[in-house]
Design a protein around this motif. Structure first.
Motif, PDB file in Angstrom:
ATOM      1  N   ALA A 152       0.853  -1.192   0.000  1.00 51.73           N
ATOM      2  CA  ALA A 152       0.000   0.000   0.000  1.00 51.73           C
ATOM      3  C   ALA A 152       0.884   1.235   0.000  1.00 51.73           C
ATOM      4  N   ASP A 153       0.559   2.193  -0.865  1.00 52.84           N
ATOM      5  CA  ASP A 153       1.291   3.453  -1.060  1.00 52.84           C
ATOM      6  C   ASP A 153       2.500   3.295  -1.982  1.00 52.84           C
ATOM      7  N   PHE A 154       2.720   2.078  -2.508  1.00 55.71           N
ATOM      8  CA  PHE A 154       3.755   1.922  -3.533  1.00 55.71           C
ATOM      9  C   PHE A 154       3.137   2.222  -4.895  1.00 55.71           C
ATOM     10  N   THR A 155       3.810   3.056  -5.672  1.00 49.88           N
ATOM     11  CA  THR A 155       3.350   3.416  -7.010  1.00 49.88           C
ATOM     12  C   THR A 155       4.315   2.828  -8.031  1.00 49.88           C
ATOM     13  N   PRO A 156       3.874   1.850  -8.834  1.00 46.53           N
ATOM     14  CA  PRO A 156       4.789   1.188  -9.774  1.00 46.53           C
ATOM     15  C   PRO A 156       5.533   2.154 -10.687  1.00 46.53           C
ATOM     16  N   GLU A 157       4.891   3.277 -11.053  1.00 42.35           N
ATOM     17  CA  GLU A 157       5.551   4.241 -11.923  1.00 42.35           C
ATOM     18  C   GLU A 157       6.647   5.005 -11.198  1.00 42.35           C
ATOM     19  N   GLN A 158       6.688   4.873  -9.868  1.00 39.72           N
ATOM     20  CA  GLN A 158       7.687   5.568  -9.057  1.00 39.72           C
ATOM     21  C   GLN A 158       8.374   4.549  -8.141  1.00 39.72           C
ATOM     22  N   ASN A 205       0.852 -20.807 -22.575  1.00 39.48           N
ATOM     23  CA  ASN A 205       2.311 -20.699 -22.475  1.00 39.48           C
ATOM     24  C   ASN A 205       2.849 -19.406 -23.078  1.00 39.48           C
ATOM     25  N   GLU A 206       2.212 -18.928 -24.126  1.00 40.17           N
ATOM     26  CA  GLU A 206       2.674 -17.681 -24.731  1.00 40.17           C
ATOM     27  C   GLU A 206       2.475 -16.502 -23.775  1.00 40.17           C
ATOM     28  N   GLU A 207       1.396 -16.540 -23.014  1.00 35.22           N
ATOM     29  CA  GLU A 207       1.168 -15.484 -22.030  1.00 35.22           C
ATOM     30  C   GLU A 207       2.196 -15.556 -20.899  1.00 35.22           C
ATOM     31  N   VAL A 208       2.613 -16.763 -20.557  1.00 33.22           N
ATOM     32  CA  VAL A 208       3.688 -16.915 -19.570  1.00 33.22           C
ATOM     33  C   VAL A 208       4.986 -16.338 -20.131  1.00 33.22           C
ATOM     34  N   GLU A 209       5.281 -16.642 -21.382  1.00 34.26           N
ATOM     35  CA  GLU A 209       6.483 -16.100 -22.010  1.00 34.26           C
ATOM     36  C   GLU A 209       6.430 -14.572 -22.037  1.00 34.26           C
ATOM     37  N   ASP A 210       5.256 -14.036 -22.257  1.00 37.08           N
ATOM     38  CA  ASP A 210       5.083 -12.589 -22.250  1.00 37.08           C
ATOM     39  C   ASP A 210       5.398 -12.013 -20.873  1.00 37.08           C
ATOM     40  N   ALA A 211       4.929 -12.695 -19.826  1.00 39.65           N
ATOM     41  CA  ALA A 211       5.213 -12.253 -18.456  1.00 39.65           C
ATOM     42  C   ALA A 211       6.710 -12.315 -18.166  1.00 39.65           C
ATOM     43  N   LEU A 212       7.362 -13.374 -18.638  1.00 39.70           N
ATOM     44  CA  LEU A 212       8.807 -13.511 -18.430  1.00 39.70           C
ATOM     45  C   LEU A 212       9.578 -12.415 -19.158  1.00 39.70           C
ATOM     46  N   ARG A 213       9.120 -12.079 -20.363  1.00 34.31           N
ATOM     47  CA  ARG A 213       9.769 -10.984 -21.092  1.00 34.31           C
ATOM     48  C   ARG A 213       9.600  -9.661 -20.341  1.00 34.31           C
ATOM     49  N   MET A 214       8.436  -9.481 -19.762  1.00 30.58           N
ATOM     50  CA  MET A 214       8.132  -8.239 -19.067  1.00 30.58           C
ATOM     51  C   MET A 214       9.060  -8.029 -17.863  1.00 30.58           C
ATOM     52  N   ILE A 215       9.234  -9.088 -17.071  1.00 31.90           N
ATOM     53  CA  ILE A 215      10.034  -8.932 -15.856  1.00 31.90           C
ATOM     54  C   ILE A 215      11.535  -9.029 -16.131  1.00 31.90           C
ATOM     55  N   SER A 234       8.221  -2.985  -9.760  1.00 28.83           N
ATOM     56  CA  SER A 234       7.320  -2.362 -10.734  1.00 28.83           C
ATOM     57  C   SER A 234       6.961  -3.317 -11.859  1.00 28.83           C
ATOM     58  N   THR A 235       7.936  -4.062 -12.362  1.00 31.92           N
ATOM     59  CA  THR A 235       7.662  -4.993 -13.462  1.00 31.92           C
ATOM     60  C   THR A 235       6.763  -6.139 -12.992  1.00 31.92           C
ATOM     61  N   ALA A 236       6.907  -6.551 -11.736  1.00 35.19           N
ATOM     62  CA  ALA A 236       6.023  -7.594 -11.201  1.00 35.19           C
ATOM     63  C   ALA A 236       4.582  -7.099 -11.168  1.00 35.19           C
ATOM     64  N   PHE A 237       4.385  -5.885 -10.723  1.00 36.16           N
ATOM     65  CA  PHE A 237       3.029  -5.341 -10.666  1.00 36.16           C
ATOM     66  C   PHE A 237       2.452  -5.112 -12.058  1.00 36.16           C
ATOM     67  N   GLU A 238       3.317  -4.885 -13.052  1.00 39.14           N
ATOM     68  CA  GLU A 238       2.829  -4.755 -14.420  1.00 39.14           C
ATOM     69  C   GLU A 238       2.304  -6.095 -14.929  1.00 39.14           C
ATOM     70  N   VAL A 239       2.995  -7.186 -14.587  1.00 42.89           N
ATOM     71  CA  VAL A 239       2.489  -8.518 -14.936  1.00 42.89           C
ATOM     72  C   VAL A 239       1.138  -8.761 -14.276  1.00 42.89           C
ATOM     73  N   ILE A 240       1.036  -8.409 -13.001  1.00 42.10           N
ATOM     74  CA  ILE A 240      -0.219  -8.596 -12.266  1.00 42.10           C
ATOM     75  C   ILE A 240      -1.351  -7.789 -12.909  1.00 42.10           C
ATOM     76  N   ARG A 241      -1.034  -6.574 -13.352  1.00 42.31           N
ATOM     77  CA  ARG A 241      -2.050  -5.733 -13.982  1.00 42.31           C
ATOM     78  C   ARG A 241      -2.528  -6.332 -15.301  1.00 42.31           C
ATOM     79  N   GLN A 242      -1.591  -6.840 -16.090  1.00 42.89           N
ATOM     80  CA  GLN A 242      -1.962  -7.366 -17.402  1.00 42.89           C
ATOM     81  C   GLN A 242      -2.503  -8.789 -17.351  1.00 42.89           C
ATOM     82  N   HIS A 243      -2.155  -9.527 -16.292  1.00 43.27           N
ATOM     83  CA  HIS A 243      -2.594 -10.921 -16.174  1.00 43.27           C
ATOM     84  C   HIS A 243      -3.189 -11.150 -14.785  1.00 43.27           C
ATOM     85  N   PRO A 244      -4.380 -10.661 -14.534  1.00 42.71           N
ATOM     86  CA  PRO A 244      -4.978 -10.822 -13.200  1.00 42.71           C
ATOM     87  C   PRO A 244      -5.247 -12.287 -12.863  1.00 42.71           C
ATOM     88  N   GLN A 245      -5.229 -12.599 -11.576  1.00 42.53           N
ATOM     89  CA  GLN A 245      -5.452 -13.976 -11.108  1.00 42.53           C
ATOM     90  C   GLN A 245      -6.502 -13.971 -10.003  1.00 42.53           C
TER      91      GLN A 245
END
Length: 327
Positions: A37-43, A154-164, A177-188
């Motif tokens: 809480a209070d962490f901003t991925p862009e910062q 599997n392609e979506e997993v590869e996309d997540a791996l590329r992201m991080i 920040s990159t972890a939270f970007e994966v979470i944003r694009q691939h909700p669970q």
């Protein structure tokens, strides 16, 4: 009998318990949204202002080993609440389906072993297991990323791996920040995993991919849970001192059947466990000599063999439930 003077003595303790930056009366596990809480991925620098960081700064300021009885009481009450919350978690989730992954915190996101752990844990989660780790970076993060990506192709997993991969190490500013970007694009919302980090190693950020987080102050309590809760077995991936400790602690409780039965000990990485860190031949030799008993050891590079061994254990437990009740 508690007298008025006793209450006067207790009041400063109560006031201190109210003042710490964590809830000493909580009885629920954390989620990453609460810890961060209070962490901003862009910062990325905003991490120092988040809830988790505030607790860590307080912890360090008071000393990892504190002589202050009020602070010690606060930490103990908090950790007891987390212990209670774990009990509630296992009332919902079958303890025999819990599988642990141990391995190095320094494993890079770009390493082949990291990728292998991700795909292994994805498969296991989809097969009805739920993953447990120490809840930090490296092999621990790979465990929970795999569980998080369960249900995706599997392609979506590869996309997540590329992201991080833009931030390979937890020392990199964009690691979180990159972890939270994966979470944003691939909700669970369907699958769960359990991470058990500690503020003792608070310089290592807790992975936000774990859906349930049991974060402790006392690392000895945390280590005990890491090795006792994965009753479905533990997968050992390459690591260093901490992983070595975990192997022998796990071997002891399996040897003595401390909880009534022995769970699989699976070593992933043949070259590492026989050449670089030759613990597997030692364990095998001690087992052959009868120095260790009841150990179920597997050494492999094959993810399919890992899965097969864990499924066989589940089938055995299902066929003989009387032998797999906790004692």
């Amino acid at each position: 009998m508690i007298t008025n003077s006793n209450f006067a003595d207790i009041k400063p303790i109560v006031e201190y318990l109210k003042s710490v930056p964590f809830d000493v009366s909580r009885t629920s596990l954390y989620q990453s949204t609460e810890l961060y809480a209070d962490f901003t991925p862009e910062q990325p620098g905003s991490y120092d202002k988040c809830f988790d960081a505030r607790i860590y700064h307080h912890y360090i300021s008071k000393g990892k080993q504190t002589n202050d009885v009020k602070e010690s009481m606060a930490r103990t009450l908090h950790d007891h609440g987390i212990f209670v919350a774990l009990g509630e978690f296992f009332r919902v989730h079958n303890y025999l389906r819990c599988v642990g992954v141990m391995g190095g915190h320094a494993l890079l996101r770009t390493d082949a072993m990291y990728r292998q752990i991700v795909f292994l844990c994805k498969r296991l989660t989809e097969l009805g297991f739920y993953m447990l780790s120490g809840g930090g970076p490296g092999a621990m993060e790979a465990t929970h990323l795999g569980a998080w990506m369960a249900g995706y192709d599997n392609e979506e997993v590869e996309d997540a791996l590329r992201m991080i991969s833009a931030a390979p190490s937890f020392h990199d500013a964009a690691w979180l920040s990159t972890a939270f970007e994966v979470i944003r694009q691939h909700p669970q919302t369907q699958y769960v995993s359990l991470g058990l980090p500690t503020w003792l190693y608070g310089h290592e950020p807790s992975t936000p991919f774990a859906t349930h987080i049991a974060k402790f102050f006392d690392n000895s309590v945390r280590e005990n849970h890491i090795l006792t809760l994965p009753f479905g077995g533990i997968i050992y991936t390459p690591g260093s001192a901490g992983t070595m400790q975990e192997i022998f602690q796990d071997a002891v409780q399996n040897h003595y059947l401390s909880y009534g039965f022995s769970s699989p000990m699976i070593f992933l990485g043949t070259k590492f466990w026989t050449k670089e860190m030759p613990l597997y031949p030692l364990l095998q030799k001690m087992t052959d000599k009868g120095k260790y008993k009841n150990l179920s050891l597997t050494l492999t590079d094959d993810v399919e063999e890992v899965i097969e061994k864990l499924i066989i254990f589940q089938e055995t437990a299902k066929a003989h439930p009387e032998d797999f009740c906790l004692r």
